[in-house]
Design a protein around this motif. Sequence first.
Motif, PDB file in Angstrom:
ATOM      1  N   VAL A 249      10.601   7.371   1.161  1.00  0.00           N
ATOM      2  CA  VAL A 249      10.752   6.856   2.527  1.00  0.00           C
ATOM      3  C   VAL A 249       9.642   5.859   2.834  1.00  0.00           C
ATOM      4  O   VAL A 249       9.896   4.778   3.395  1.00  0.00           O
ATOM      5  CB  VAL A 249      10.763   8.023   3.542  1.00  0.00           C
ATOM      6  CG1 VAL A 249      10.616   7.515   4.958  1.00  0.00           C
ATOM      7  CG2 VAL A 249      12.026   8.837   3.395  1.00  0.00           C
ATOM      8  N   GLN A 250       8.418   6.178   2.481  1.00  0.00           N
ATOM      9  CA  GLN A 250       7.302   5.274   2.778  1.00  0.00           C
ATOM     10  C   GLN A 250       7.410   3.963   1.993  1.00  0.00           C
ATOM     11  O   GLN A 250       7.078   2.895   2.507  1.00  0.00           O
ATOM     12  CB  GLN A 250       5.969   5.963   2.477  1.00  0.00           C
ATOM     13  CG  GLN A 250       5.671   7.119   3.398  1.00  0.00           C
ATOM     14  CD  GLN A 250       5.624   6.691   4.855  1.00  0.00           C
ATOM     15  OE1 GLN A 250       5.062   5.671   5.214  1.00  0.00           O
ATOM     16  NE2 GLN A 250       6.235   7.499   5.701  1.00  0.00           N
ATOM     17  N   SER A 251       7.871   4.038   0.747  1.00  0.00           N
ATOM     18  CA  SER A 251       8.089   2.805  -0.022  1.00  0.00           C
ATOM     19  C   SER A 251       9.184   1.965   0.614  1.00  0.00           C
ATOM     20  O   SER A 251       9.096   0.733   0.649  1.00  0.00           O
ATOM     21  CB  SER A 251       8.460   3.137  -1.463  1.00  0.00           C
ATOM     22  OG  SER A 251       7.381   3.710  -2.132  1.00  0.00           O
ATOM     23  N   GLY A 252      10.233   2.630   1.123  1.00  0.00           N
ATOM     24  CA  GLY A 252      11.298   1.900   1.808  1.00  0.00           C
ATOM     25  C   GLY A 252      10.811   1.224   3.068  1.00  0.00           C
ATOM     26  O   GLY A 252      11.233   0.104   3.391  1.00  0.00           O
ATOM     27  N   LEU A 253       9.920   1.874   3.801  1.00  0.00           N
ATOM     28  CA  LEU A 253       9.358   1.256   5.005  1.00  0.00           C
ATOM     29  C   LEU A 253       8.482   0.062   4.653  1.00  0.00           C
ATOM     30  O   LEU A 253       8.464  -0.943   5.365  1.00  0.00           O
ATOM     31  CB  LEU A 253       8.563   2.290   5.811  1.00  0.00           C
ATOM     32  CG  LEU A 253       9.376   3.409   6.457  1.00  0.00           C
ATOM     33  CD1 LEU A 253       8.463   4.407   7.139  1.00  0.00           C
ATOM     34  CD2 LEU A 253      10.393   2.839   7.435  1.00  0.00           C
ATOM     35  N   LEU A 254       7.743   0.162   3.559  1.00  0.00           N
ATOM     36  CA  LEU A 254       6.905  -0.958   3.142  1.00  0.00           C
ATOM     37  C   LEU A 254       7.750  -2.141   2.668  1.00  0.00           C
ATOM     38  O   LEU A 254       7.317  -3.294   2.776  1.00  0.00           O
ATOM     39  CB  LEU A 254       5.958  -0.529   2.027  1.00  0.00           C
ATOM     40  CG  LEU A 254       4.766   0.320   2.458  1.00  0.00           C
ATOM     41  CD1 LEU A 254       3.977   0.763   1.235  1.00  0.00           C
ATOM     42  CD2 LEU A 254       3.862  -0.436   3.409  1.00  0.00           C
ATOM     43  N   LEU A 255       8.932  -1.873   2.132  1.00  0.00           N
ATOM     44  CA  LEU A 255       9.813  -2.953   1.688  1.00  0.00           C
ATOM     45  C   LEU A 255      10.294  -3.811   2.854  1.00  0.00           C
ATOM     46  O   LEU A 255      10.617  -4.984   2.680  1.00  0.00           O
ATOM     47  CB  LEU A 255      11.029  -2.383   0.954  1.00  0.00           C
ATOM     48  CG  LEU A 255      10.865  -2.175  -0.530  1.00  0.00           C
ATOM     49  CD1 LEU A 255      12.038  -1.403  -1.081  1.00  0.00           C
ATOM     50  CD2 LEU A 255      10.714  -3.481  -1.248  1.00  0.00           C
ATOM     51  N   ARG A 256      10.371  -3.237   4.037  1.00  0.00           N
ATOM     52  CA  ARG A 256      10.871  -3.964   5.195  1.00  0.00           C
ATOM     53  C   ARG A 256       9.845  -4.916   5.793  1.00  0.00           C
ATOM     54  O   ARG A 256      10.203  -5.754   6.612  1.00  0.00           O
ATOM     55  CB  ARG A 256      11.314  -2.972   6.273  1.00  0.00           C
ATOM     56  CG  ARG A 256      12.508  -2.171   5.837  1.00  0.00           C
ATOM     57  CD  ARG A 256      12.943  -1.248   6.921  1.00  0.00           C
ATOM     58  NE  ARG A 256      14.057  -0.434   6.462  1.00  0.00           N
ATOM     59  CZ  ARG A 256      14.548   0.567   7.133  1.00  0.00           C
ATOM     60  NH1 ARG A 256      14.050   0.892   8.309  1.00  0.00           N
ATOM     61  NH2 ARG A 256      15.560   1.263   6.650  1.00  0.00           N
TER      62      ARG A 256
ATOM     63  N   VAL B  62       7.882  -8.135  -0.652  1.00  0.00           N
ATOM     64  CA  VAL B  62       8.485  -8.250  -1.979  1.00  0.00           C
ATOM     65  C   VAL B  62       7.877  -9.421  -2.743  1.00  0.00           C
ATOM     66  O   VAL B  62       7.633  -9.327  -3.952  1.00  0.00           O
ATOM     67  CB  VAL B  62      10.023  -8.397  -1.855  1.00  0.00           C
ATOM     68  CG1 VAL B  62      10.650  -8.609  -3.217  1.00  0.00           C
ATOM     69  CG2 VAL B  62      10.621  -7.184  -1.173  1.00  0.00           C
ATOM     70  N   GLU B  63       7.587 -10.497  -2.046  1.00  0.00           N
ATOM     71  CA  GLU B  63       7.055 -11.689  -2.717  1.00  0.00           C
ATOM     72  C   GLU B  63       5.671 -11.445  -3.313  1.00  0.00           C
ATOM     73  O   GLU B  63       5.360 -11.902  -4.403  1.00  0.00           O
ATOM     74  CB  GLU B  63       6.993 -12.877  -1.746  1.00  0.00           C
ATOM     75  CG  GLU B  63       8.355 -13.449  -1.404  1.00  0.00           C
ATOM     76  CD  GLU B  63       9.061 -12.634  -0.318  1.00  0.00           C
ATOM     77  OE1 GLU B  63       8.395 -11.864   0.401  1.00  0.00           O
ATOM     78  OE2 GLU B  63      10.283 -12.775  -0.211  1.00  0.00           O
ATOM     79  N   ASN B  64       4.812 -10.745  -2.572  1.00  0.00           N
ATOM     80  CA  ASN B  64       3.451 -10.562  -3.070  1.00  0.00           C
ATOM     81  C   ASN B  64       3.197  -9.162  -3.629  1.00  0.00           C
ATOM     82  O   ASN B  64       2.108  -8.876  -4.091  1.00  0.00           O
ATOM     83  CB  ASN B  64       2.412 -10.889  -1.995  1.00  0.00           C
ATOM     84  CG  ASN B  64       2.587 -10.056  -0.747  1.00  0.00           C
ATOM     85  OD1 ASN B  64       3.269  -9.044  -0.761  1.00  0.00           O
ATOM     86  ND2 ASN B  64       1.963 -10.485   0.331  1.00  0.00           N
ATOM     87  N   GLY B  65       4.177  -8.276  -3.581  1.00  0.00           N
ATOM     88  CA  GLY B  65       4.072  -6.970  -4.209  1.00  0.00           C
ATOM     89  C   GLY B  65       3.265  -5.936  -3.453  1.00  0.00           C
ATOM     90  O   GLY B  65       2.830  -4.948  -4.032  1.00  0.00           O
TER      91      GLY B  65
END
Length: 141
Positions: A94-101, A106-109
């Motif tokens: 869930v936390q990784s999904g929130l960071l993806l938003r 995504v561009e800088n990782g």
Amino acid sequence: MARLSILILAVIVAVSSAFVPTAQTATRATNKVAFAPKISEQTTSSTTLFAEDMTWEGEYPPSKVLGPIMSKMPSSTLAIISMISLAVCAYSCVQSGLLLREPGAVENGTWVKWYYIVEGLGGPLAWGTHVASWIQRKNGM
């Protein structure tokens, strides 16, 4: 990149060589030398060279397949460990999904965090302890 490929190849060779059976026969020199050490015959029994047979008949295996630590743990303890591991894995997903938003993540990782990767290993741990809990429950522990 070439060094990484060599490192990966060396790791694969090292891991695969761990599963090669060892020979019991000792090589003997054809010519006798006075200062050569004597090679004594090995008198080890065949049971010490091979792992214990872990086959079983029926629906579930005996507790000994879980190893020396988990075979002594009660099924309720293994179930609690399984639930905690699953919760940690779900939290990291869930936390990784929130960071993806986040914009530009995504561009800088920046969405890849090492602690979320480590917490994600809770999924396989949850599955393994769940199966161990089931085995222990079937064996009455």
